[in-house]
Design an enzyme around this catalytic site. Structure first.
Site, PDB file in Angstrom:
ATOM      1  N   GLU A 153      46.953  61.160  23.230  1.00  0.00           N
ATOM      2  CA  GLU A 153      46.269  59.870  23.276  1.00  0.00           C
ATOM      3  C   GLU A 153      46.267  59.239  24.659  1.00  0.00           C
ATOM      4  O   GLU A 153      45.210  58.829  25.152  1.00  0.00           O
ATOM      5  CB  GLU A 153      46.909  58.908  22.275  1.00  0.00           C
ATOM      6  N   THR A 154      47.428  59.110  25.281  1.00  0.00           N
ATOM      7  CA  THR A 154      47.502  58.316  26.519  1.00  0.00           C
ATOM      8  C   THR A 154      48.362  58.941  27.614  1.00  0.00           C
ATOM      9  O   THR A 154      48.709  58.254  28.587  1.00  0.00           O
ATOM     10  CB  THR A 154      48.078  56.909  26.219  1.00  0.00           C
TER      11      THR A 154
END
Length: 368
Positions: A153-154
């Site tokens: 995701e990040t």
């Protein structure tokens, strides 16, 4: 997942995916160059000042709903929307990618299972080992799955998004691109906008302080506002939920989300499979069963087999295909745990990347 108590909801939270479902926006599937995004931003910046959302009829209806259903002050909401900027770049990024090359699992995987994320993942796991172990005990979700998901995701909090969430959600709620799903998607983003305003009020934080992705997903795990209110947890015990500045809250919230979406402790996620039948009609039927496990191994074994000895006879399973462009498609037999990950993002590629990245990080950590 349990609804977080309003009194505890982020006193500094900057809230995703999915996917809703971590919005099926498929942020991980769509790669737009920085050059394109910068061009769109510069082209639209002059237009943003000329858009007054508070004067739009649909926004007036939304304001009335927030006043009647949630007790908001009408005049304050009008003032709020008068300060919202039209996020043209978010709108453009939401458009479907043009038809191009066939899907390629190996290429997709290489974007996420790569040295930088692996090294960052080992460091993250070492730093938050206690929280990961506690999440696994409490929710039954293995640490490597939690690590893999946050990494995809990040990159462990390194890229959480720079859009003002209120701008992105308002733009998509009332000016979504002209697509076949426009009406449905606008309603989805209006619901998320409602949750965002409720979160800001409950946490007593300026609504414009929340930053996130072009779809309005926020924090280390990229939760959408609605998912924050339902599934985010105060895992570090400080009395508030903060998915932007508390990796420990992110760890617990990801585990909680997956547990509430069907994760079964102790059950494998996938088994390698080999097609043993050329019955294309049956294959299409099995692959079109949706994001759920519907078959026993005995039922699937006429179509595909696995060398794994860990498949329990009573286990519900599904068959997934990972296309490799012009090369042969990979097939895997999946359990409910695989489909739990697809509730975060409705993509087989995404779910398998989470699994693979987490596994590779675990192996790298064990070899240290």
């Amino acid at each position: 997942m349990l609804i977080a108590r309003p009194s505890l909801l982020l006193s500094g939270l900057m809230l995703l995916l999915a996917c809703s479902l971590h919005p099926d926006v498929a942020a991980a599937d769509k790669k737009v160059s920085k050059k394109t995004a910068k061009t769109t931003n510069s082209t639209s910046s002059q237009q943003q000042e000329n858009i007054h959302f508070e004067q739009w009829k649909e926004v007036e209806v939304f304001i009335s709903q927030m006043v009647n259903l949630h007790g908001f002050d009408e005049e304050k909401l009008r003032q709020l929307f008068s300060q919202v900027r039209h996020a043209e770049s978010a709108k453009q990024l939401m458009k479907p990618a043009p038809p191009g090359k066939p899907k390629n699992w190996k290429v997709y995987r290489s974007r996420f299972v790569e040295p930088y994320r692996i090294a960052a993942g080992v460091q993250f796991w070492n730093q938050y080992a206690e929280a990961l172990e506690r999440a696994e005990r409490q929710y039954g979700v293995p640490a490597e799955i939690i690590v893999g998901l946050i990494g995809v995701e990040t990159i462990f909090g390194k890229h959480t998004g720079s859009f003002r969430v209120l701008d992105a959600l308002t733009t998509l709620a009332f000016d979504y691109p002209d697509t076949p799903t426009r009406v449905t998607r606008m309603q989805y983003f209006r619901d998320e906008l409602m949750h965002m305003l409720l979160i800001a009020r409950e946490s007593q934080v300026d609504p414009f302080a929340f930053k996130g992705s072009y779809a309005g997903a926020i924090g280390w795990p990229q939760f959408m506002p609605g998912s924050i209110r339902k599934y985010a947890v105060d895992f570090d015990g400080d009395g508030r939920i903060n998915l932007t500045n508390s990796p420990i809250d992110a760890i617990g919230s990801v585990a909680h989300y997956l547990a509430e979406h069907g994760w079964k402790p102790g059950v494998p996620v996938t088994f390698p499979a080999t097609l043993i039948s050329d019955d294309k009609e049956t294959l299409r039927t099995v692959l079109s069963q949706g994001l759920r496990a519907s078959y026993t191994y005995q039922e699937l074994s006429k179509l595909a087999s696995s060398a794994s000895a860990d498949i329990a006879p009573q286990l519900k399973l599904g068959l997934i295909d990972l296309q490799n462009g012009e090369e042969a498609t990979e097939y895997w037999i999946a359990t409910d745990n695989f489909y739990a990950i697809t509730q975060y993002n409705r993509s087989y590629f995404y779910a398998m990347s989470v699994i693979d990245l987490g596994r590779v990080i675990r192996q790298a950590r064990e070899q240290m």
